[in-house]
Design a protein around this motif. Structure first.
Motif, short mmCIF file in Angstrom:
data_model
loop_
_atom_site.label_atom_id
_atom_site.label_comp_id
_atom_site.label_asym_id
_atom_site.label_seq_id
_atom_site.Cartn_x
_atom_site.Cartn_y
_atom_site.Cartn_z
N PHE A 114 0.84 -1.19 0.00
CA PHE A 114 0.00 0.00 0.00
C PHE A 114 0.88 1.25 0.00
CE2 PHE A 114 -2.34 -3.35 2.28
CZ PHE A 114 -3.46 -3.44 1.48
N TYR A 115 0.44 2.24 -0.76
CA TYR A 115 1.09 3.55 -0.75
C TYR A 115 0.12 4.50 -0.06
CZ TYR A 115 3.66 1.30 -4.59
OH TYR A 115 4.38 0.43 -5.37
N SER A 128 -3.10 5.40 1.33
CA SER A 128 -4.43 4.79 1.15
C SER A 128 -4.57 4.12 -0.22
CB SER A 128 -5.52 5.87 1.30
OG SER A 128 -5.33 6.87 0.32
N ARG A 129 -3.55 4.27 -1.07
CA ARG A 129 -3.64 3.69 -2.42
C ARG A 129 -3.14 2.25 -2.42
NH1 ARG A 129 -0.77 3.40 -7.18
NH2 ARG A 129 1.10 4.46 -6.40
N VAL A 130 -3.88 1.39 -3.11
CA VAL A 130 -3.53 -0.03 -3.18
C VAL A 130 -2.54 -0.26 -4.33
CG1 VAL A 130 -4.40 -2.37 -3.57
CG2 VAL A 130 -5.78 -0.72 -2.28
N GLY A 131 -1.36 -0.81 -4.00
CA GLY A 131 -0.44 -1.25 -5.05
C GLY A 131 -0.81 -2.66 -5.48
N ASP A 145 -2.78 -6.32 -3.45
CA ASP A 145 -3.49 -6.67 -2.23
C ASP A 145 -3.76 -8.18 -2.18
OD1 ASP A 145 -4.95 -6.56 0.11
OD2 ASP A 145 -6.80 -5.89 -0.85
N GLY A 155 -1.85 0.41 -14.20
CA GLY A 155 -2.41 0.72 -12.89
C GLY A 155 -3.06 -0.45 -12.20
N THR A 200 3.91 -3.31 -9.50
CA THR A 200 4.15 -3.27 -8.05
C THR A 200 4.41 -4.68 -7.52
OG1 THR A 200 2.84 -1.28 -7.66
CG2 THR A 200 3.12 -2.76 -5.78
N ASP A 212 -7.04 -3.35 -10.21
CA ASP A 212 -7.05 -2.55 -8.97
C ASP A 212 -6.25 -3.22 -7.85
OD1 ASP A 212 -8.71 -0.71 -10.25
OD2 ASP A 212 -10.54 -1.75 -9.60
N GLY A 213 -5.12 -3.83 -8.22
CA GLY A 213 -4.22 -4.41 -7.22
C GLY A 213 -4.56 -5.81 -6.78
#
Length: 258
Positions: free
Chosen positions: A15-16, A18-21, A23, A42, A47, A227-228
């Motif tokens: 995680f960056y 609150s942003r998900v790299g 999960d 993205g 990541t 979305d990660g």
């Protein structure tokens, strides 16, 4: 043939703020297996690759690598020196931009030779002969051995980067969009070369790509990220021919309509 995986990944997250790299990613990678990680820009695939190759430390989760002595080591508990040694010897990393994976101001032969010196080779004649052999394997003429990569085309630079990575006989290679930015004809030739080398050497590889054709050509198994998170995984042909997740269906159908 071992009945144990080469790499075990469990609940890996980055995680960056609150942003998900990425999960909660879990999978095993087996010796000689090529895993493609696909998704749009993205999606978290780069990541994930950077966490697996220890270029980034994850926020949580584990990744254990089976060393040549058969023992599993937790990657994020290794010292930085141990990880760097692993990256110079047992692992390879092929960057999308070859300039990131080459020393542009030394010769093609020196780029290959440096990796050999990292594993203890010191005999100049032997190093040069091995470099010549590897340049020929990646379709670079012997008389270019003393030229700097700056004098090479993009496709030649990428082939040189591949030779530099594979010369030490690594067991695991990470590839980040290995054909990105190359002309279509150059891409096709490079993919053929990569597929042949991976098969001949029995390499395990993790290939990040947004190109489903690259995934189909190179990999036996694939993971689709959005979305990660991994939204679908399975044998490459099954995922591409019979996608089950709506996002994978969208990816596959968008390729078919082009």
């Amino acid at each position: 043939m071992t009945d144990e995986p080469l790499l075990r990944v469990s609940a890996l997250s980055k995680f960056y703020g609150s942003r998900v790299g990425c999960d909660n990613v879990s999978f095993d990678l087996w010796p000689g297996e090529v895993l493609a990680v696909v998704g749009e820009s993205g999606s978290g695939k780069t990541t994930l690759l950077n966490c697996l190759s220890t270029r980034l430390l994850p926020s949580s989760g584990t990744a254990s690598y089976r060393m040549r002595d058969g023992q599993f080591r937790e990657l994020y508990r290794m010292s930085e020196a141990e990880r760097r040694f692993l990256m110079r010897t047992d692992w390879g990393f092929v960057h999308q931009n070859p300039a990131d994976g080459l020393r542009m101001t030394v010769s093609a032969g020196a780029n290959v030779g440096e990796r050999l010196m990292a594993v203890g080779d010191r005999h100049y004649g032997k190093i040069r002969a091995t470099a010549v052999d590897w340049l020929s394997r990646v379709e670079i003429e012997q008389d270019r051995i003393d030229d700097e990569p700056r004098a090479f085309s993009g496709g030649m630079r990428q082939r040189l980067q591949i030779a530099r990575n594979l010369v030490t006989g690594p067991r695991l290679v990470f590839m980040d969009e290995p054909t990105g930015g190359l002309d279509v004809s150059v891409q096709a030739r490079l993919l053929d070369l990569l597929r042949g080398l991976v098969t001949d050497l029995g390499l395990a590889a993790i290939v990040v790509t947004h190109d489903l054709a690259v995934a189909r050509l190179l990999s036996q198994r694939m993971m689709v990220m959005k979305d990660g998170r991994v939204v679908e995984s399975g044998l490459t042909d099954r995922v591409l021919d019979d996608p089950r997740a709506p996002y994978t269906q969208l990816l596959v159908s968008s390729i078919l309509q082009v």
